[in-house]
Scaffold this active site. Structure first.
Site, PDB file in Angstrom:
ATOM      1  N   LYS A  48     -25.597  25.727 122.405  1.00 55.10           N
ATOM      2  CA  LYS A  48     -25.066  24.507 123.019  1.00 55.10           C
ATOM      3  C   LYS A  48     -25.092  23.373 121.994  1.00 55.10           C
ATOM      4  O   LYS A  48     -26.021  23.279 121.191  1.00 55.10           O
ATOM      5  CB  LYS A  48     -25.918  24.164 124.248  1.00 55.10           C
ATOM      6  CG  LYS A  48     -25.390  23.018 125.087  1.00 55.10           C
ATOM      7  CD  LYS A  48     -26.215  22.854 126.361  1.00 55.10           C
ATOM      8  CE  LYS A  48     -25.737  21.698 127.216  1.00 55.10           C
ATOM      9  NZ  LYS A  48     -26.508  21.543 128.468  1.00 55.10           N
ATOM     10  N   SER A 123     -23.894  21.323 132.739  1.00 55.60           N
ATOM     11  CA  SER A 123     -23.208  20.907 131.527  1.00 55.60           C
ATOM     12  C   SER A 123     -23.079  22.018 130.481  1.00 55.60           C
ATOM     13  O   SER A 123     -22.244  21.905 129.583  1.00 55.60           O
ATOM     14  CB  SER A 123     -23.946  19.727 130.893  1.00 55.60           C
ATOM     15  OG  SER A 123     -25.244  20.129 130.492  1.00 55.60           O
ATOM     16  N   SER A 147     -28.130  22.540 134.626  1.00 54.36           N
ATOM     17  CA  SER A 147     -27.081  22.769 133.626  1.00 54.36           C
ATOM     18  C   SER A 147     -27.022  24.157 133.004  1.00 54.36           C
ATOM     19  O   SER A 147     -26.048  24.481 132.330  1.00 54.36           O
ATOM     20  CB  SER A 147     -27.204  21.751 132.503  1.00 54.36           C
ATOM     21  OG  SER A 147     -26.475  20.617 132.852  1.00 54.36           O
TER      22      SER A 147
HETATM   23  N1  GLN Z   1     -25.272  18.013 136.664  1.00 55.94           N
HETATM   24  C1  GLN Z   1     -26.512  17.343 136.406  1.00 55.94           C
HETATM   25  C2  GLN Z   1     -26.255  15.986 135.788  1.00 55.94           C
HETATM   26  O1  GLN Z   1     -25.120  15.656 135.613  1.00 55.94           O
HETATM   27  C3  GLN Z   1     -27.383  18.185 135.564  1.00 55.94           C
HETATM   28  C4  GLN Z   1     -27.047  18.164 134.142  1.00 55.94           C
HETATM   29  C5  GLN Z   1     -28.019  18.926 133.300  1.00 55.94           C
HETATM   30  O2  GLN Z   1     -28.793  19.754 133.786  1.00 55.94           O
HETATM   31  N2  GLN Z   1     -27.982  18.629 132.028  1.00 55.94           N
HETATM   32  O3  GLN Z   1     -27.147  15.252 135.489  1.00 55.94           O
END
Ligand code: GLN
Length: 462
Positions: A48, A123, A147
């Site tokens: 990532k 994400s 995410s």
């Molecule tokens: N969807 C969540 C957010 O937007 C989690 C994102 C994540 O785990 N990095 O904060």
């Protein structure tokens, strides 16, 4: 192997768009030189874009970090390389990991391999999509509020968020430091256990990593699950907006685990309804503070240094750099977090959220007095269409309803493929466990995968 993956990426990643930094020639050269007398034999892994790899672009999907190349490796990268892994390249993500669809990246969205008009989740959308499309054998992602697990669920792969403190965060560009964890996205539980053997453990460079023994996850993977107690929280399956197909597949998966000897019982996690609200105070607060370092001085983008004759050339440079460098969602988080932390509002928002966070943790502590693991859906629906939720932040935040609590409580959580919706979109089953009991999750999920073949299904992309 590397050449075969590169060939596949060349044809298929035009559609999926999972890789954002990949240097095929350099990679082939590195592959030729790799020491194959190592446990991982030079197998490639996708990373990532928020995990630092020395000398390689690490941009968090953000314009503000364009051209940023760190001069050190994240601890997980050092550990992988020591075992003989070859770092393939960087995969797409929501900007600074803010999002659930991989659409807020400055590189544009990644597409879901099961339906290219849909989002891969986020994400870590690039990590999930590249494993699902078989463009990499495995990948690392990060999980602050779901995410790793939500994109794993939407792309039909296996994704683990380890216990907070199990894996070093050194070299992971921070989003919310009390919630972030790095974890694997793989085709099955065995690969996940293998990667966890490598990346887990105490690290002097991360004071929040915990100094407890790392078991051999792979060795203890198989085994009977008879006698295990599984809790099914009543608050989850009756959530508004849950897709009937999702509910059905979760209930059928529980039946399969019962057939294998586990016993399920209804439990209650009474503070579940406050999880999303709590997270969206805690996470943006920490993010607003962590992102203060991107001001045009030390890293990445710098816009117009201002003229010496300006009333305040430095402030002007900060404003222009941050104004142009951050995308809309990042700005929304910075504004929300700064507000929640500001004097006068700190007690009303941030402190209150921390108190509710403790209540959520207590719910889990109580539940784990009765059961060995908890089962829920990972996401309330299958993959949604690209663009569908982009202008509706609250609808986007609702995608995290089942994943966020594990981060607030710090407990491990695993998502495995467990079927398809009527539109043939993957569904994920989430298994949550006690702190540092990843082994239990692997054991249950491995028994599930030995008795089903959802994890073997592949999207048709040719
Ligand atoms: N969807 C969540 C957010 O937007 C989690 C994102 C994540 O785990 N990095 O904060």
């Amino acid at each position: 192997i590397v050449a075969a993956y590169l060939k596949r990426i060349d044809t298929i990643d035009k559609k999926v768009r999972s890789f954002v930094h990949l240097e095929p020639e350099l990679l082939l050269k590195k592959a030729q030189k790799i020491n194959t007398n190592t446990p991982l034999l030079g197998l490639p892994i996708a990373i990532k874009d928020n995990i630092c790899v020395k000398g390689a672009f690490t941009t968090c999907g953000s314009k503000i970090l364009k051209n940023f190349k760190p001069f050190y490796n994240a601890t997980v990268i050092d550990k992988l390389e020591q075992e003989g892994a070859l770092i393939m390249g960087k995969v797409n993500m929501d900007e600074f990991a803010f999002g659930s669809s991989c659409e807020t990246s400055c590189y544009g969205p990644t597409h879901n391999p099961w339906d290219l008009n849909r989002a891969p989740g986020g994400s870590s959308g690039g990590s999930a999509a590249c494993v699902s499309a078989r463009l990499a054998p495995w990948a690392l992602g990060s999980d602050t509020g779901g995410s790793i697990r939500q994109p794993a669920s939407l792309c039909g792969v296996t994704g683990l968020k380890p216990t907070y403190g199990r894996v070093s965060r050194y070299g992971l560009i921070a989003f919310a430091s009390s919630l972030d964890q790095i974890g694997p996205l793989t085709q099955d539980v065995k690969d996940s256990a293998l990667l966890m053997n490598i990346i887990s453990g105490y690290d002097q460079k991360d004071s929040t990593s915990v100094n407890t023994d790392v078991p051999d996850y792979l060795k203890n993977l198989s085994g009977k699950i008879s006698g295990l107690k599984i809790g099914v929280p009543k608050e989850y399956l009756n959530t508004k907006g849950i897709d009937e197909d999702v509910k059905k597949r979760i209930l059928e998966s529980i039946k399969l685990l019962e057939k294998l000897g586990a016993a399920s019982q209804e439990i209650s996690l009474p503070h579940t309804e406050y999880a999303v609200a709590t997270y969206y105070i805690v996470a943006p607060s920490e993010a607003s503070s962590n992102l203060a370092r991107f001001d045009g001085v030390q890293y990445g983008l710098r816009v117009n240094q201002g003229k010496a004759t300006d009333p305040s050339p430095l402030i002007d440079m900060y404003m222009k750099t941050r104004g142009e460098g951050f995308g809309l969602e990042a700005k929304r988080r910075i504004i929300l977090g700064t507000y929640a932390l500001s004097s006068g509002y700190y007690d009303a928002y941030y402190l209150k959220a921390l108190k509710v966070r403790t209540k959520i943790l207590e719910d889990f502590n109580n539940a784990f007095k009765k059961v060995d693991a908890i089962i829920t859906p990972t996401s309330p629906t299958g993959a949604f269409k690209l663009g569908e939720r982009l202008d509706e932040p609250l609808a986007m935040y609702a995608s995290d309803i089942f994943t966020i609590s594990a981060n607030l409580a710090g407990i491990p959580a695993l998502s495995v493929p467990c079927g398809f919706t009527k539109a043939h979109l993957p569904i994920g089953l989430q298994i949550l466990g006690k702190p540092f009991d990843e082994q239990m999750l692997f054991k249950i999920a491995n028994a599930y995968q030995e008795n089903s073949d959802w994890h073997k299904q592949k999207p048709n992309l040719l």
